[in-house]
Motif scaffolding. Structure first.
Motif, PDB file in Angstrom:
ATOM      1  N   LYS A 117       2.065  -5.530  -5.428  1.00 56.46           N
ATOM      2  CA  LYS A 117       2.314  -6.695  -6.373  1.00 56.46           C
ATOM      3  C   LYS A 117       1.371  -7.952  -5.657  1.00 56.46           C
ATOM      4  O   LYS A 117       1.579  -8.880  -5.953  1.00 56.46           O
ATOM      5  CB  LYS A 117       3.789  -7.070  -6.252  1.00 56.46           C
ATOM      6  CG  LYS A 117       4.752  -6.343  -7.156  1.00 56.46           C
ATOM      7  CD  LYS A 117       6.072  -6.732  -7.217  1.00 56.46           C
ATOM      8  CE  LYS A 117       6.256  -7.923  -8.143  1.00 56.46           C
ATOM      9  NZ  LYS A 117       7.569  -8.242  -8.347  1.00 56.46           N
ATOM     10  N   VAL A 118       0.520  -7.461  -4.658  1.00 54.57           N
ATOM     11  CA  VAL A 118      -0.349  -8.484  -4.027  1.00 54.57           C
ATOM     12  C   VAL A 118      -1.835  -8.250  -4.564  1.00 54.57           C
ATOM     13  O   VAL A 118      -2.113  -7.105  -4.625  1.00 54.57           O
ATOM     14  CB  VAL A 118      -0.245  -8.361  -2.391  1.00 54.57           C
ATOM     15  CG1 VAL A 118       0.694  -9.004  -2.083  1.00 54.57           C
ATOM     16  CG2 VAL A 118      -0.360  -7.026  -2.045  1.00 54.57           C
ATOM     17  N   LEU A 119      -2.679  -9.306  -4.842  1.00 54.08           N
ATOM     18  CA  LEU A 119      -3.680  -9.260  -5.236  1.00 54.08           C
ATOM     19  C   LEU A 119      -4.940  -9.954  -4.569  1.00 54.08           C
ATOM     20  O   LEU A 119      -4.841 -11.182  -4.141  1.00 54.08           O
ATOM     21  CB  LEU A 119      -3.847  -9.931  -6.710  1.00 54.08           C
ATOM     22  CG  LEU A 119      -2.647  -9.315  -7.600  1.00 54.08           C
ATOM     23  CD1 LEU A 119      -2.141 -10.439  -8.568  1.00 54.08           C
ATOM     24  CD2 LEU A 119      -3.072  -7.976  -8.035  1.00 54.08           C
ATOM     25  N   ARG A 169      -5.416  -0.481   0.865  1.00 53.21           N
ATOM     26  CA  ARG A 169      -6.578  -1.535   0.734  1.00 53.21           C
ATOM     27  C   ARG A 169      -7.197  -1.417  -0.785  1.00 53.21           C
ATOM     28  O   ARG A 169      -7.470  -2.579  -1.314  1.00 53.21           O
ATOM     29  CB  ARG A 169      -7.650  -0.908   1.699  1.00 53.21           C
ATOM     30  CG  ARG A 169      -7.122  -1.479   3.144  1.00 53.21           C
ATOM     31  CD  ARG A 169      -8.127  -1.449   4.162  1.00 53.21           C
ATOM     32  NE  ARG A 169      -7.792  -1.787   5.649  1.00 53.21           N
ATOM     33  CZ  ARG A 169      -7.578  -2.950   5.893  1.00 53.21           C
ATOM     34  NH1 ARG A 169      -8.328  -4.194   5.203  1.00 53.21           N
ATOM     35  NH2 ARG A 169      -7.274  -3.480   7.136  1.00 53.21           N
ATOM     36  N   GLU A 170      -7.286  -0.231  -1.201  1.00 53.99           N
ATOM     37  CA  GLU A 170      -7.823  -0.204  -2.402  1.00 53.99           C
ATOM     38  C   GLU A 170      -6.890  -0.940  -3.547  1.00 53.99           C
ATOM     39  O   GLU A 170      -7.562  -1.340  -4.594  1.00 53.99           O
ATOM     40  CB  GLU A 170      -8.191   1.304  -2.936  1.00 53.99           C
ATOM     41  CG  GLU A 170      -8.673   1.682  -4.161  1.00 53.99           C
ATOM     42  CD  GLU A 170     -10.050   1.596  -4.458  1.00 53.99           C
ATOM     43  OE1 GLU A 170     -10.600   1.546  -5.454  1.00 53.99           O
ATOM     44  OE2 GLU A 170     -10.912   1.179  -3.402  1.00 53.99           O
ATOM     45  N   ASP A 171      -5.695  -0.660  -3.640  1.00 56.96           N
ATOM     46  CA  ASP A 171      -4.856  -1.176  -4.402  1.00 56.96           C
ATOM     47  C   ASP A 171      -4.753  -2.660  -4.374  1.00 56.96           C
ATOM     48  O   ASP A 171      -4.919  -3.360  -5.286  1.00 56.96           O
ATOM     49  CB  ASP A 171      -3.359  -0.838  -4.322  1.00 56.96           C
ATOM     50  CG  ASP A 171      -3.091   0.580  -5.404  1.00 56.96           C
ATOM     51  OD1 ASP A 171      -3.924   0.863  -6.069  1.00 56.96           O
ATOM     52  OD2 ASP A 171      -2.048   1.009  -5.119  1.00 56.96           O
ATOM     53  N   ILE A 172      -4.818  -3.232  -3.149  1.00 64.70           N
ATOM     54  CA  ILE A 172      -4.993  -4.624  -2.949  1.00 64.70           C
ATOM     55  C   ILE A 172      -6.093  -5.484  -3.498  1.00 64.70           C
ATOM     56  O   ILE A 172      -6.023  -6.516  -4.166  1.00 64.70           O
ATOM     57  CB  ILE A 172      -4.672  -4.912  -1.539  1.00 64.70           C
ATOM     58  CG1 ILE A 172      -3.091  -4.534  -1.204  1.00 64.70           C
ATOM     59  CG2 ILE A 172      -4.617  -6.469  -1.159  1.00 64.70           C
ATOM     60  CD1 ILE A 172      -2.924  -4.724   0.220  1.00 64.70           C
ATOM     61  N   ILE A 173      -7.219  -4.747  -3.283  1.00 59.68           N
ATOM     62  CA  ILE A 173      -8.431  -5.109  -3.730  1.00 59.68           C
ATOM     63  C   ILE A 173      -9.077  -5.156  -5.144  1.00 59.68           C
ATOM     64  O   ILE A 173      -9.837  -5.850  -5.580  1.00 59.68           O
ATOM     65  CB  ILE A 173      -9.923  -5.063  -2.704  1.00 59.68           C
ATOM     66  CG1 ILE A 173      -9.994  -3.359  -2.624  1.00 59.68           C
ATOM     67  CG2 ILE A 173      -9.413  -5.448  -1.171  1.00 59.68           C
ATOM     68  CD1 ILE A 173     -11.516  -3.413  -2.084  1.00 59.68           C
ATOM     69  N   LYS A 174      -8.411  -3.970  -5.837  1.00 61.41           N
ATOM     70  CA  LYS A 174      -8.666  -3.373  -7.099  1.00 61.41           C
ATOM     71  C   LYS A 174      -7.504  -2.893  -7.909  1.00 61.41           C
ATOM     72  O   LYS A 174      -7.545  -3.474  -9.228  1.00 61.41           O
ATOM     73  CB  LYS A 174      -9.820  -2.612  -6.868  1.00 61.41           C
ATOM     74  CG  LYS A 174     -10.425  -1.992  -8.302  1.00 61.41           C
ATOM     75  CD  LYS A 174     -11.482  -0.869  -8.025  1.00 61.41           C
ATOM     76  CE  LYS A 174     -12.082  -0.421  -9.332  1.00 61.41           C
ATOM     77  NZ  LYS A 174     -13.100   0.781  -8.919  1.00 61.41           N
ATOM     78  N   GLY A 175      -7.016  -2.165  -7.388  1.00 58.43           N
ATOM     79  CA  GLY A 175      -5.944  -1.307  -8.410  1.00 58.43           C
ATOM     80  C   GLY A 175      -4.874  -2.104  -8.940  1.00 58.43           C
ATOM     81  O   GLY A 175      -4.670  -1.888 -10.024  1.00 58.43           O
ATOM     82  N   ASN A 176      -4.164  -2.862  -8.022  1.00 52.95           N
ATOM     83  CA  ASN A 176      -2.983  -3.751  -8.468  1.00 52.95           C
ATOM     84  C   ASN A 176      -3.465  -4.693  -9.721  1.00 52.95           C
ATOM     85  O   ASN A 176      -2.791  -4.886 -10.750  1.00 52.95           O
ATOM     86  CB  ASN A 176      -2.459  -4.502  -7.302  1.00 52.95           C
ATOM     87  CG  ASN A 176      -1.858  -3.594  -6.416  1.00 52.95           C
ATOM     88  OD1 ASN A 176      -1.497  -2.554  -6.721  1.00 52.95           O
ATOM     89  ND2 ASN A 176      -1.645  -4.077  -5.011  1.00 52.95           N
ATOM     90  N   ALA A 177      -4.772  -5.151  -9.603  1.00 52.14           N
ATOM     91  CA  ALA A 177      -5.038  -6.108 -10.477  1.00 52.14           C
ATOM     92  C   ALA A 177      -5.504  -5.555 -11.930  1.00 52.14           C
ATOM     93  O   ALA A 177      -5.278  -5.877 -13.002  1.00 52.14           O
ATOM     94  CB  ALA A 177      -6.466  -6.956  -9.880  1.00 52.14           C
TER      95      ALA A 177
END
Length: 290
Positions: A246-248, A275-283
């Protein structure tokens, strides 16, 4: 249309500035130059949308971009959302449009919001309670939120103190109290289907923001407006644990460049597999791109 396979990150928080960058009639240049000094931004005039797109293209990053409409409270004339759309549509390989409408415009705001979502496919709206002079849970804004929720849109709220108006006489008339994230908690309760982003590390209310995002399934946090090297320890802890989905990533361009943010992010204690989710996947998931 952004091709996720071709970008290394999605910046959820960038600002669109008027093409000429000159606002001698309303004082906006003074605000921008003071903020640029505060952040150490490397430009004399804010970049245009086309310049922004080129920068992000060169960095292989996609970006959500929006203006800020705060005409009633500040007197600064807004960058028209239709003009923003024209420029963004010419750069849709890297730019994703959010819009901004001063909530004090009431029924006019609702009509415009519905039109932008239905005609242009606008995915979300930026609210800046400090600049717009309202508490997020003020019922006057509720018809606007309802319209966004009905269309499956996103409401992105500025929270905390990130430098806007800092050092100007009286803080340029901006009252920090409006941007306490706890006021967005009421919105999350009253509109459980509305996707909400709390923008920025919410100084001095960081723990309130974390509590709201943890407690409400429809609330996210973007990490813009601060270099990651200044993130409080508790924010990093939550990024690594219960808020990892939930962090973007957000930069707050043009005050902070995405490459500076990402470089500093590499140096903080985030678990490698997150890291991948925070900088791309979550958004990507929140925006419906994945």
């Amino acid at each position: 249309m952004v091709d996720l396979s071709k970008v290394r990150a999605i910046d959820i928080h960038t600002h669109a500035e008027e093409p000429c960058g000159c606002h001698s009639d309303d004082g906006y240049d003074d605000l921008q130059s003071t903020m640029a000094s505060y952040f150490g931004a490397p430009w004399s005039h804010p970049p245009t949308i086309h310049q922004t797109a080129q920068h992000y293209r060169e960095q292989n990053i996609a970006a959500v971009i929006f203006p800020v409409d705060a005409e009633r409270e500040t007197g600064y004339r807004r960058y028209n959302n239709d003009e923003v759309y024209e420029a963004v549509s010419e750069n849709s390989d890297v730019l994703i449009q959010f819009a901004s409408i001063d909530p004090w415009k009431g029924k006019m705001a609702v009509r415009e919001a519905k039109r932008l979502m239905r005609e242009y496919g606008v995915k979300g709206f930026k609210f800046h309670p400090t600049m717009q002079g309202f508490f997020a849970n003020d019922r006057m804004a509720y018809p606007f939120y309802e319209a966004i929720a009905e269309e499956g849109g996103i409401a992105l709220f500025h929270t905390g103190q990130t430098g806007v108006g800092s050092g100007m006489p009286g803080g340029n008339g901006m009252r920090l109290k409006y941007s306490n994230p706890m006021y967005m908690d009421d919105v999350a309760v009253d509109f459980p289907e509305l996707k909400i982003i709390l923008a920025h590390p919410s100084f001095p209310w960081q723990e309130e923001a974390l509590a709201v995002a943890q407690h409400k399934p429809n609330v996210y946090i973007d990490l813009s407006g601060w270099s990651p090297k200044y993130f409080p320890e508790i924010l990093v802890k939550y990024c690594n644990s219960i808020l990892k989905k939930k962090v973007l990533f957000g930069s707050d361009w043009p005050m902070i460049t995405p490459e500076r943010w990402l470089s500093d992010f590499e140096k903080i204690a985030i678990k490698d597999h997150l890291r991948e989710d925070i900088i791309k996947g979550n958004a990507a998931r929140l925006l419906g791109l994945a």
